[in-house]
Write an enzyme that holds these catalytic residues in place. Structure first.
Site, short mmCIF file in Angstrom:
data_model
loop_
_atom_site.label_atom_id
_atom_site.label_comp_id
_atom_site.label_asym_id
_atom_site.label_seq_id
_atom_site.Cartn_x
_atom_site.Cartn_y
_atom_site.Cartn_z
N GLU A 192 0.86 -1.19 0.00
CA GLU A 192 0.00 0.00 0.00
C GLU A 192 0.89 1.23 0.00
OE1 GLU A 192 -2.90 0.49 3.08
OE2 GLU A 192 -3.66 -1.54 2.85
N GLU A 214 -5.95 8.75 10.04
CA GLU A 214 -4.61 8.41 10.52
C GLU A 214 -4.34 8.90 11.93
OE1 GLU A 214 -3.60 6.39 8.55
OE2 GLU A 214 -4.10 7.01 6.52
#
Length: 259
Positions: free
Chosen positions: A45, A56
């Site tokens: 990824e 995040e």
């Protein structure tokens, strides 16, 4: 469904590392891809940095800021992928935010991603109900739009799974990305619900940081995704990070193999 993504789950349990493109530099990111592939990564990824990465935690947020302040742009990431594709055919998916794709132009972004050799796209801030505007374009250019399911998705899991492409990203913990000391979610139950709806690989991410966790999660799924622990090494060692990341990926892949 993208052939390369499907194949990455056919050699046993998959290990999927995540890195932020351009942290510490795009040159290092390119070398990290090769090192992680050598260490046994099955699919990679690549995070395209964004100024407001809502899914995040602090580790990956900091990496986004470092990459952006280092001048990373979407076009530079595409150019890096072109270079990687001259040397490697490892399956790769982009992970970024809807805004990055919108501002580039959705069709232009997806077409370019497919042209440079990417296999899929993960947009953690796009809910299932709003994926249509991306999904149609991705299908047109042969890019898998990867669906995420969360522990709270219960009644929606089978609905999401039926339309899923590539693999299903099972989010192991509520909240943002980051390392967790314990993962309490019943991953097995989530995976069962997906498999009842569609025969598609399920990979678990969010919170996995050590080999014990990786082995446990791989035992309940088809693969394990790790980001923050790797991005932390990139932040800690900077341009010297490659051997540390390679060693870590190898240890995690070994653990996943044992599951």
């Amino acid at each position: 469904m993208n052939k390369r993504i499907t194949e990455s789950f056919t050699k046993g349990k998959a290990f999927i590392p995540f890195i932020t493109c351009g942290d510490p530099s795009l040159e290092v990111t390119e070398q990290l891809v090769y090192a992680m592939e050598e260490a046994g990564a099955d699919l990679i990824e690549l995070g395209i940095p964004f100024s407001d990465p809502t899914a995040e935690g602090p580790v990956i947020q900091a990496a986004n800021i470092r990459a952006l302040s280092g001048g990373v742009t979407t076009d530079k990431v595409f150019a890096m992928v072109e270079k990687i594709r001259k040397n490697s055919s490892i399956p790769m998916v982009f992970m970024t935010y809807a805004n990055v794709v919108f501002s580039y132009g959705t069709e232009r972004f997806v077409k370019k991603a497919a042209e440079v050799g990417m296999d899929g796209l993960i947009l953690p801030d796009v809910p299932f109900e709003e994926k249509e505007e991306f999904d149609g374009v991705c299908k047109e250019y042969g890019l898998d739009l990867i669906s995420l399911i969360a522990p709270t998705s219960h009644e929606r899991i089978s609905m999401i799974a039926k339309e899923a492409q590539g693999f299903v990203y099972c989010v192991s913990s509520l909240g943002v990305t980051g390392m967790r000391s314990q993962i309490t979610t019943d991953i097995g139950a989530m995976v069962d619900l997906v498999k009842k709806a569609k025969d598609i690989p399920c990979a678990v991410g969010f919170g996995i940081s050590n080999p014990e966790q990786a082995k446990k999660m791989a035992g309940q799924s088809d693969g394990v995704i790790v980001g923050s622990a790797i991005v932390k090494l990139c932040g800690q060692y900077g341009v010297e990070c490659i051997p540390y990341v390679k060693e870590y990926v190898k240890a995690m892949k070994d653990a996943v193999r044992e599951a």
